[in-house]
Design a protein around this motif. Structure first.
Motif, PDB file in Angstrom:
ATOM      1  N   LEU A 214      10.134   5.259  -2.545  1.00  0.00           N
ATOM      2  CA  LEU A 214      11.442   5.859  -2.781  1.00  0.00           C
ATOM      3  C   LEU A 214      12.330   5.748  -1.544  1.00  0.00           C
ATOM      4  O   LEU A 214      13.528   5.480  -1.655  1.00  0.00           O
ATOM      5  N   ALA A 215      11.756   5.890  -0.362  1.00  0.00           N
ATOM      6  CA  ALA A 215      12.531   5.738   0.879  1.00  0.00           C
ATOM      7  C   ALA A 215      13.097   4.326   0.981  1.00  0.00           C
ATOM      8  O   ALA A 215      14.269   4.142   1.349  1.00  0.00           O
ATOM      9  N   ALA A 216      12.304   3.315   0.640  1.00  0.00           N
ATOM     10  CA  ALA A 216      12.784   1.925   0.696  1.00  0.00           C
ATOM     11  C   ALA A 216      13.898   1.699  -0.322  1.00  0.00           C
ATOM     12  O   ALA A 216      14.914   1.067  -0.016  1.00  0.00           O
TER      13      ALA A 216
ATOM     14  N   ASN B 267       0.057  -1.472  -7.234  1.00  0.00           N
ATOM     15  CA  ASN B 267      -0.426  -0.210  -7.775  1.00  0.00           C
ATOM     16  C   ASN B 267      -1.407   0.402  -6.783  1.00  0.00           C
ATOM     17  O   ASN B 267      -1.951  -0.338  -5.964  1.00  0.00           O
ATOM     18  N   PRO B 268      -1.607   1.694  -6.819  1.00  0.00           N
ATOM     19  CA  PRO B 268      -1.114   2.647  -7.803  1.00  0.00           C
ATOM     20  C   PRO B 268       0.311   3.139  -7.536  1.00  0.00           C
ATOM     21  O   PRO B 268       0.899   3.815  -8.367  1.00  0.00           O
ATOM     22  N   GLY B 269       0.883   2.786  -6.398  1.00  0.00           N
ATOM     23  CA  GLY B 269       2.188   3.311  -6.021  1.00  0.00           C
ATOM     24  C   GLY B 269       3.297   3.037  -7.026  1.00  0.00           C
ATOM     25  O   GLY B 269       4.092   3.928  -7.333  1.00  0.00           O
TER      26      GLY B 269
ATOM     27  N   GLY C  82       0.795  -1.227   0.000  1.00  0.00           N
ATOM     28  CA  GLY C  82       0.000   0.000   0.000  1.00  0.00           C
ATOM     29  C   GLY C  82       0.824   1.271   0.000  1.00  0.00           C
ATOM     30  O   GLY C  82       0.297   2.345   0.301  1.00  0.00           O
ATOM     31  N   ALA C  83       2.102   1.176  -0.346  1.00  0.00           N
ATOM     32  CA  ALA C  83       2.998   2.332  -0.273  1.00  0.00           C
ATOM     33  C   ALA C  83       2.723   3.343  -1.378  1.00  0.00           C
ATOM     34  O   ALA C  83       2.352   2.992  -2.498  1.00  0.00           O
TER      35      ALA C  83
END
Length: 183
Positions: A99-101, A118-120, A92-93
């Motif tokens: 981007l942090a991961a 998705n949508p991430g 759910g990111a």
């Protein structure tokens, strides 16, 4: 031409959306399994990555069952799968979380695979792609379906250097497995 953000070696971020899932009654979203099409498409995604010489040095995978199973079936197509890090933040990111991961990947990783949702994922690809092959960008903008693979290339000394607009979208494919014919 590859959008450049500083110098450094060429790096690739491979973004893989989980394969098609099932929707069994009474099963929590996080625990949804792959459906029949997903069970065919996930190995096809692994074969497509091998054929494109785009095998990762490290994989980051959502902890959702459908993402984990996609990873397992895709990686089973390779001789020796790379290490994988299951990351609950990827379920759910949104773009900042994804981007942090990615930015936490060790600097020795040249090709990083991100398996998620998705949508991430679609938004991440579009955010990072400062440039790209027109057909690939159009395809992502139109739809980033299950089992879709986007490959982004960029230069940087560290994954921490990856920033919006600094990568080139080099390809977008949607591998599909074939149904077995009945005798």
């Amino acid at each position: 031409m590859i959008a450049r953000h500083g110098a450094g070696p060429l790096r690739r971020l491979v973004v893989l959306r989980h394969a098609k899932s099932a929707w069994p009654a009474g099963v929590d979203d996080h625990e949804r399994p792959l459906g029949p099409r997903g069970l065919r498409d996930a190995p096809a995604a692994g074969r497509a990555l091998a054929e494109a010489d785009c095998l990762p040095d490290l994989a980051l995978c959502s902890t959702a069952e459908r993402a984990r199973r996609t990873w397992e079936l895709a990686a089973a197509q390779w001789g020796t799968p790379p290490p994988v890090r299951d990351d609950p933040r990827l379920y759910g990111a949104d773009v900042p979380e994804l981007l942090a991961a990615v930015r936490e990947a060790p600097p020795e990783v040249g090709t990083l695979l991100l398996v998620g949702h998705n949508p991430g994922l679609e938004e991440l690809v579009l955010e990072l792609a400062g440039d790209g092959l027109d057909d690939a960008l159009d395809d992502v903008r139109t739809k980033f379906p299950t089992s879709a693979i986007a490959v982004l290339a960029w230069h940087g000394d560290s994954w921490r250097d990856l920033a919006p607009g600094t990568a080139l979208l080099t390809s977008m494919t949607v591998p599909r497995g074939r149904k077995k014919k009945r005798p």
